[in-house]
Design an enzyme around this catalytic site. Structure first.
Site, PDB file in Angstrom:
ATOM      1  N   LYS A  99       0.826  -1.225   0.000  1.00 11.77           N
ATOM      2  CA  LYS A  99       0.000   0.000   0.000  1.00 11.77           C
ATOM      3  C   LYS A  99       0.848   1.259   0.000  1.00 11.77           C
ATOM      4  CE  LYS A  99      -4.075  -2.122   2.122  1.00 11.77           C
ATOM      5  NZ  LYS A  99      -3.566  -3.436   2.548  1.00 11.77           N
TER       6      LYS A  99
HETATM    7  O1  LIG Z   1      -5.238  -3.893  -0.307  1.00 16.77           O
HETATM    8  C1  LIG Z   1      -5.640  -4.827   0.394  1.00 16.77           C
HETATM    9  O2  LIG Z   1      -5.176  -5.936   0.217  1.00 16.77           O
HETATM   10  C2  LIG Z   1      -6.786  -4.605   1.279  1.00 16.77           C
HETATM   11  C3  LIG Z   1      -7.622  -3.565   0.943  1.00 16.77           C
HETATM   12  C4  LIG Z   1      -8.847  -3.429   1.599  1.00 16.77           C
HETATM   13  O3  LIG Z   1      -9.675  -2.606   1.240  1.00 16.77           O
HETATM   14  N1  LIG Z   1      -9.159  -4.293   2.604  1.00 16.77           N
HETATM   15  C5  LIG Z   1      -8.303  -5.297   2.987  1.00 16.77           C
HETATM   16  O4  LIG Z   1      -8.664  -6.064   3.880  1.00 16.77           O
HETATM   17  N2  LIG Z   1      -7.076  -5.430   2.366  1.00 16.77           N
HETATM   18  C6  LIG Z   1      -6.119  -6.464   2.818  1.00 16.77           C
HETATM   19  O5  LIG Z   1      -6.670  -7.761   2.569  1.00 16.77           O
HETATM   20  C7  LIG Z   1      -6.348  -8.656   3.633  1.00 16.77           C
HETATM   21  C8  LIG Z   1      -7.652  -9.135   4.275  1.00 16.77           C
HETATM   22  O6  LIG Z   1      -7.391 -10.099   5.237  1.00 16.77           O
HETATM   23  P1  LIG Z   1      -8.528 -11.002   5.904  1.00 16.77           P
HETATM   24  O7  LIG Z   1      -9.526 -10.065   6.467  1.00 16.77           O
HETATM   25  O8  LIG Z   1      -7.765 -11.767   6.949  1.00 16.77           O
HETATM   26  O9  LIG Z   1      -9.062 -11.900   4.819  1.00 16.77           O
HETATM   27  C9  LIG Z   1      -5.443  -7.886   4.579  1.00 16.77           C
HETATM   28  O10 LIG Z   1      -4.109  -8.131   4.196  1.00 16.77           O
HETATM   29  C10 LIG Z   1      -5.794  -6.423   4.321  1.00 16.77           C
HETATM   30  O11 LIG Z   1      -4.730  -5.541   4.546  1.00 16.77           O
END
Ligand SMILES: O=C(O)c1cc(=O)[nH]c(=O)n1[C@@H]1O[C@H](COP(=O)(O)O)[C@@H](O)[C@H]1O
Length: 280
Positions: A99
């Protein structure tokens, strides 16, 4: 012009052959503990290696979350380098979730850290934040084009706090999120089978029919599993653009480790739910 096959083309092929699931490699301290691993470099290394070995031949994309590695300092970054190299050597695409976003001149340095093939952290794509202005990402866009890599630009994020920025309305009546999607559509114009410049659009957001998601590029959709969205939600959230969605699951899969068979079974179950939802 790069001679490397562009990221969008490589991603489409991986989605078509393996299905679109992206598994996040997010070594939370709580997951290390749950796996019976110490919260140290050896635990981090074992965790990451296990995920790659269990899933590299079945999922289209891995998304390592850089902060979980950086918190261990340079040795953690070395584990991240090996994780990226091992995953790519096994034929899985890697989206580095760092990011990044900064003023143009500094953005060029972030871009070279992740998008220059000579860098130890070179990845197939990088998550970037456009909130210093979309134009500030230009060095990353240019280097990605040159190296056949891709970007995922935070457009409509999965967290509820994102709305205060991303749904704010500009003088021309468009929201900031819609503006980011329009920039990406312009970036991807004419690319076949799709462009390399994706948007991050949360699977948690409900009906997005007021946004034009037709950016001729991939839509990385986090939020399935731990954040409460399900694969079955995808068609209602994304409409026709669901064909370009790369759903990300991190904790929802990772909580099944360290048993590799259980990790594989969980990823396969998510992949099947996604396939059924998208083809319905
Ligand atoms: O850019 C990202 O990956 C991201 C963007 C977003 O809007 N929301 C989001 O959850 N993420 C990433 O996606 C992953 C979600 O993880 P879980 O919630 O464990 O499935 C994490 O690494 C967050 O940092």
């Amino acid at each position: 012009m790069s001679t490397v096959t562009p990221f969008g083309t490589r991603l489409r092929e991986a989605m078509d052959t393996r299905g679109p699931l992206c598994v996040g490699i997010d070594p939370h301290a709580a997951l290390l503990a749950q796996w019976g691993l110490a919260d140290d470099i050896a635990g981090l290394e074992r965790f990451s290696r296990t995920v790659v070995e269990a899933l590299a031949d079945s999922v289209a994309v891995f998304k390592p979350q850089a902060a979980f590695f950086e918190r261990f300092g340079s040795r953690g970054v070395a584990v991240l380098e090996r994780t990226v190299a091992d995953a790519r050597a096994a034929g899985t695409l890697v989206v580095m979730d760092a990011k990044r976003g900064d003023i143009g001149s500094t953005m060029a340095a972030y871009a070279s850290a992740f998008l220059d093939p000579a860098s130890p952290l070179f990845s197939d794509a990088l998550t970037v934040s456009p909130y210093l202005g979309y134009g500030s990402l230009k060095p990353a866009v240019d280097l990605a084009r040159e190296s056949g890599a891709g970007l995922f630009v935070l457009a409509l994020t999965s967290n509820p706090e994102g709305a205060e920025v991303q749904r704010a309305v500009r003088e021309d009546g468009r929201t900031i999120g819609a503006t980011m999607l329009a920039h990406l559509a312009a970036e991807n114009a004419g690319a076949e089978p799709m462009g390399s410049f994706g948007a991050v659009v949360g699977a948690t957001l409900g009906d997005l029919s007021s946004f034009d998601l037709d950016i001729n590029g991939p839509l990385l959709a986090p939020g399935i599993g731990a954040q409460g969205a399900t694969a079955a939600d995808l068609p209602a959230v994304f409409g026709k653009a669901v064909r370009n969605v790369v759903p990300n699951v991190s904790r929802g899969v990772l909580k099944h480790g360290p048993d590799t068979a259980a990790l594989r079974a969980s990823a396969a179950a998510f992949a099947e739910e996604i396939r059924a939802a998208v083809s319905a």
